[in-house]
Design a protein around this motif. Structure first.
Motif, PDB file in Angstrom:
ATOM      1  N   VAL A   1       0.805  -1.122   0.092  1.00 25.82           N
ATOM      2  CA  VAL A   1       0.182   0.032   0.104  1.00 25.82           C
ATOM      3  C   VAL A   1       0.888   1.296   0.068  1.00 25.82           C
ATOM      4  O   VAL A   1       0.509   2.228  -0.783  1.00 25.82           O
ATOM      5  N   ALA A   2       2.039   1.426   0.928  1.00 24.93           N
ATOM      6  CA  ALA A   2       2.673   2.337   1.194  1.00 24.93           C
ATOM      7  C   ALA A   2       3.817   2.163   1.943  1.00 24.93           C
ATOM      8  O   ALA A   2       3.607   1.094   2.960  1.00 24.93           O
ATOM      9  N   ASP A   3       5.141   2.585   1.688  1.00 28.03           N
ATOM     10  CA  ASP A   3       6.160   2.576   2.636  1.00 28.03           C
ATOM     11  C   ASP A   3       6.816   3.899   2.847  1.00 28.03           C
ATOM     12  O   ASP A   3       6.738   4.778   1.684  1.00 28.03           O
ATOM     13  N   ILE A   4       7.620   3.747   3.724  1.00 32.48           N
ATOM     14  CA  ILE A   4       8.469   4.854   4.224  1.00 32.48           C
ATOM     15  C   ILE A   4       9.793   4.757   4.571  1.00 32.48           C
ATOM     16  O   ILE A   4       9.892   3.794   5.387  1.00 32.48           O
ATOM     17  N   SER A   5      10.835   5.049   3.678  1.00 26.16           N
ATOM     18  CA  SER A   5      12.247   4.772   3.996  1.00 26.16           C
ATOM     19  C   SER A   5      12.625   5.393   5.496  1.00 26.16           C
ATOM     20  O   SER A   5      11.938   6.245   5.988  1.00 26.16           O
ATOM     21  N   SER A   6      13.857   4.936   5.867  1.00 30.00           N
ATOM     22  CA  SER A   6      14.635   5.836   7.230  1.00 30.00           C
ATOM     23  C   SER A   6      14.863   7.087   6.656  1.00 30.00           C
ATOM     24  O   SER A   6      14.868   7.939   7.714  1.00 30.00           O
ATOM     25  N   GLY A   7      14.773   7.177   5.457  1.00 29.48           N
ATOM     26  CA  GLY A   7      15.303   8.712   5.123  1.00 29.48           C
ATOM     27  C   GLY A   7      13.827   9.558   4.625  1.00 29.48           C
ATOM     28  O   GLY A   7      14.063  10.611   4.225  1.00 29.48           O
ATOM     29  N   ALA A   8      12.961   8.974   4.777  1.00 26.20           N
ATOM     30  CA  ALA A   8      11.686   9.447   4.723  1.00 26.20           C
ATOM     31  C   ALA A   8      11.149   9.525   3.280  1.00 26.20           C
ATOM     32  O   ALA A   8      10.254  10.430   2.858  1.00 26.20           O
ATOM     33  N   SER A   9      11.767   8.743   2.536  1.00 28.91           N
ATOM     34  CA  SER A   9      10.955   8.804   1.045  1.00 28.91           C
ATOM     35  C   SER A   9       9.908   7.711   1.258  1.00 28.91           C
ATOM     36  O   SER A   9       9.899   6.875   1.620  1.00 28.91           O
ATOM     37  N   ILE A  10       9.204   8.211   0.272  1.00 29.66           N
ATOM     38  CA  ILE A  10       7.579   7.559   0.383  1.00 29.66           C
ATOM     39  C   ILE A  10       7.040   7.059  -0.827  1.00 29.66           C
ATOM     40  O   ILE A  10       7.783   7.674  -1.937  1.00 29.66           O
ATOM     41  N   ASN A  11       6.560   5.721  -0.666  1.00 27.05           N
ATOM     42  CA  ASN A  11       6.255   5.296  -2.161  1.00 27.05           C
ATOM     43  C   ASN A  11       4.664   4.863  -1.637  1.00 27.05           C
ATOM     44  O   ASN A  11       4.257   4.212  -0.901  1.00 27.05           O
TER      45      ASN A  11
ATOM     46  N   PHE B   1      -4.442   8.304   0.531  1.00 29.62           N
ATOM     47  CA  PHE B   1      -3.486   7.857   1.583  1.00 29.62           C
ATOM     48  C   PHE B   1      -2.427   8.564   1.865  1.00 29.62           C
ATOM     49  O   PHE B   1      -1.620   9.169   1.007  1.00 29.62           O
ATOM     50  N   ILE B   2      -2.232   8.788   3.070  1.00 29.11           N
ATOM     51  CA  ILE B   2      -0.868   9.557   3.490  1.00 29.11           C
ATOM     52  C   ILE B   2      -0.278   8.574   4.710  1.00 29.11           C
ATOM     53  O   ILE B   2      -0.840   8.136   5.491  1.00 29.11           O
ATOM     54  N   ILE B   3       1.079   8.245   4.358  1.00 30.81           N
ATOM     55  CA  ILE B   3       1.898   7.724   5.383  1.00 30.81           C
ATOM     56  C   ILE B   3       2.887   8.690   6.140  1.00 30.81           C
ATOM     57  O   ILE B   3       3.187   9.453   5.491  1.00 30.81           O
ATOM     58  N   SER B   4       2.911   8.300   7.271  1.00 33.29           N
ATOM     59  CA  SER B   4       3.841   9.235   8.251  1.00 33.29           C
ATOM     60  C   SER B   4       4.540   8.261   9.101  1.00 33.29           C
ATOM     61  O   SER B   4       4.065   7.199   9.626  1.00 33.29           O
ATOM     62  N   ARG B   5       5.780   8.815   9.528  1.00 34.25           N
ATOM     63  CA  ARG B   5       6.374   7.967  10.735  1.00 34.25           C
ATOM     64  C   ARG B   5       6.925   8.883  11.724  1.00 34.25           C
ATOM     65  O   ARG B   5       7.253  10.048  11.602  1.00 34.25           O
ATOM     66  N   ASP B   6       7.207   8.414  12.925  1.00 33.41           N
ATOM     67  CA  ASP B   6       7.376   9.113  14.191  1.00 33.41           C
ATOM     68  C   ASP B   6       8.613   8.254  14.821  1.00 33.41           C
ATOM     69  O   ASP B   6       8.415   7.310  15.652  1.00 33.41           O
ATOM     70  N   ASN B   7       9.908   8.411  14.388  1.00 35.91           N
ATOM     71  CA  ASN B   7      11.244   7.546  14.891  1.00 35.91           C
ATOM     72  C   ASN B   7      11.112   7.621  16.472  1.00 35.91           C
ATOM     73  O   ASN B   7      11.561   6.585  16.778  1.00 35.91           O
ATOM     74  N   ALA B   8      10.838   8.732  17.125  1.00 34.12           N
ATOM     75  CA  ALA B   8      10.961   8.813  18.434  1.00 34.12           C
ATOM     76  C   ALA B   8       9.939   7.946  19.177  1.00 34.12           C
ATOM     77  O   ALA B   8      10.076   7.662  20.190  1.00 34.12           O
ATOM     78  N   LYS B   9       8.902   7.827  18.472  1.00 38.39           N
ATOM     79  CA  LYS B   9       7.653   6.901  19.117  1.00 38.39           C
ATOM     80  C   LYS B   9       7.746   5.444  18.688  1.00 38.39           C
ATOM     81  O   LYS B   9       6.966   4.628  18.817  1.00 38.39           O
ATOM     82  N   ASN B  10       8.475   5.228  17.522  1.00 43.16           N
ATOM     83  CA  ASN B  10       8.567   3.985  16.977  1.00 43.16           C
ATOM     84  C   ASN B  10       7.382   3.751  16.568  1.00 43.16           C
ATOM     85  O   ASN B  10       6.927   2.570  16.381  1.00 43.16           O
ATOM     86  N   THR B  11       6.751   4.403  15.530  1.00 43.83           N
ATOM     87  CA  THR B  11       5.517   4.520  15.039  1.00 43.83           C
ATOM     88  C   THR B  11       5.412   4.701  13.616  1.00 43.83           C
ATOM     89  O   THR B  11       5.951   5.605  13.183  1.00 43.83           O
ATOM     90  N   VAL B  12       4.578   4.239  12.664  1.00 42.43           N
ATOM     91  CA  VAL B  12       4.194   4.448  11.562  1.00 42.43           C
ATOM     92  C   VAL B  12       2.614   4.322  11.304  1.00 42.43           C
ATOM     93  O   VAL B  12       1.895   3.860  11.770  1.00 42.43           O
ATOM     94  N   ASN B  13       2.142   5.563  10.589  1.00 46.02           N
ATOM     95  CA  ASN B  13       0.743   5.737  10.466  1.00 46.02           C
ATOM     96  C   ASN B  13       0.436   5.849   8.993  1.00 46.02           C
ATOM     97  O   ASN B  13       0.838   6.325   8.118  1.00 46.02           O
ATOM     98  N   LEU B  14      -0.950   5.382   8.826  1.00 45.81           N
ATOM     99  CA  LEU B  14      -1.484   5.374   7.568  1.00 45.81           C
ATOM    100  C   LEU B  14      -2.825   6.151   7.599  1.00 45.81           C
ATOM    101  O   LEU B  14      -3.852   5.484   8.280  1.00 45.81           O
ATOM    102  N   GLN B  15      -2.817   7.359   7.136  1.00 49.36           N
ATOM    103  CA  GLN B  15      -4.184   8.060   7.020  1.00 49.36           C
ATOM    104  C   GLN B  15      -4.938   7.506   5.937  1.00 49.36           C
ATOM    105  O   GLN B  15      -4.464   7.841   4.748  1.00 49.36           O
ATOM    106  N   MET B  16      -5.898   7.040   5.943  1.00 51.34           N
ATOM    107  CA  MET B  16      -6.844   6.741   4.711  1.00 51.34           C
ATOM    108  C   MET B  16      -7.896   7.522   4.519  1.00 51.34           C
ATOM    109  O   MET B  16      -9.030   7.286   5.441  1.00 51.34           O
ATOM    110  N   ASN B  17      -8.147   8.425   3.509  1.00 51.70           N
ATOM    111  CA  ASN B  17      -9.403   8.982   3.081  1.00 51.70           C
ATOM    112  C   ASN B  17      -9.893   8.514   1.944  1.00 51.70           C
ATOM    113  O   ASN B  17      -9.380   7.872   1.165  1.00 51.70           O
TER     114      ASN B  17
END
Length: 120
Positions: free
Chosen positions: A48-58, A67-83
């Motif tokens: 569906v979507a991925d985000i690299s360690s350097g924040a490149s998005i596919n 859809f929008i993917i995002s990550r928070d490295n401090a929280k060890n989370t990755v989110n997928l906003q699906m609209n």
């Protein structure tokens, strides 16, 4: 012990929105690519979507602009906003984390999956 736990799935009407969250634990995932696959009944698992360690998005073509993917490295989370969800978005959504070095996958982890149902 490394663990990925998804949350946020559920039932939504066509045109609605959902936000999936994957919380990783057991190690730091800042050097991992993270993202989401999905699998609908009778179909193969698809990215569906991925985000690299350097924040490149596919994004898969089918979800671009919705859809929008995002990550928070401090929280060890990755989110997928699906609209603007469509019935064809219904599937089990799986979070993954993948560490690649010199083009070789060194470690890969998966969540247990969360169901997304899009129906009126």
């Amino acid at each position: 012990q490394v663990q990925l736990v998804e949350s946020g799935g559920g039932l939504v009407q066509p045109g609605g929105s959902l936000r999936l969250t994957c919380t990783a634990s057991g190690t730091s995932f800042s050097n991992y690519a993270m993202g989401w696959y999905r699998q609908a009944p009778g179909k193969e698992r698809e990215l569906v979507a991925d985000i690299s360690s350097g924040a490149s998005i596919n994004y898969a073509d089918s979800v671009k602009g919705r859809f929008i993917i995002s990550r928070d490295n401090a929280k060890n989370t990755v989110n997928l906003q699906m609209n603007s969800l469509k019935p064809e978005d219904a599937a089990v959504y799986y979070c993954f984390a993948r560490y690649t070095l010199w083009g070789v996958t060194r470690a890969e982890y998966w969540g247990q999956g969360t169901q997304v149902t899009v129906s009126s």
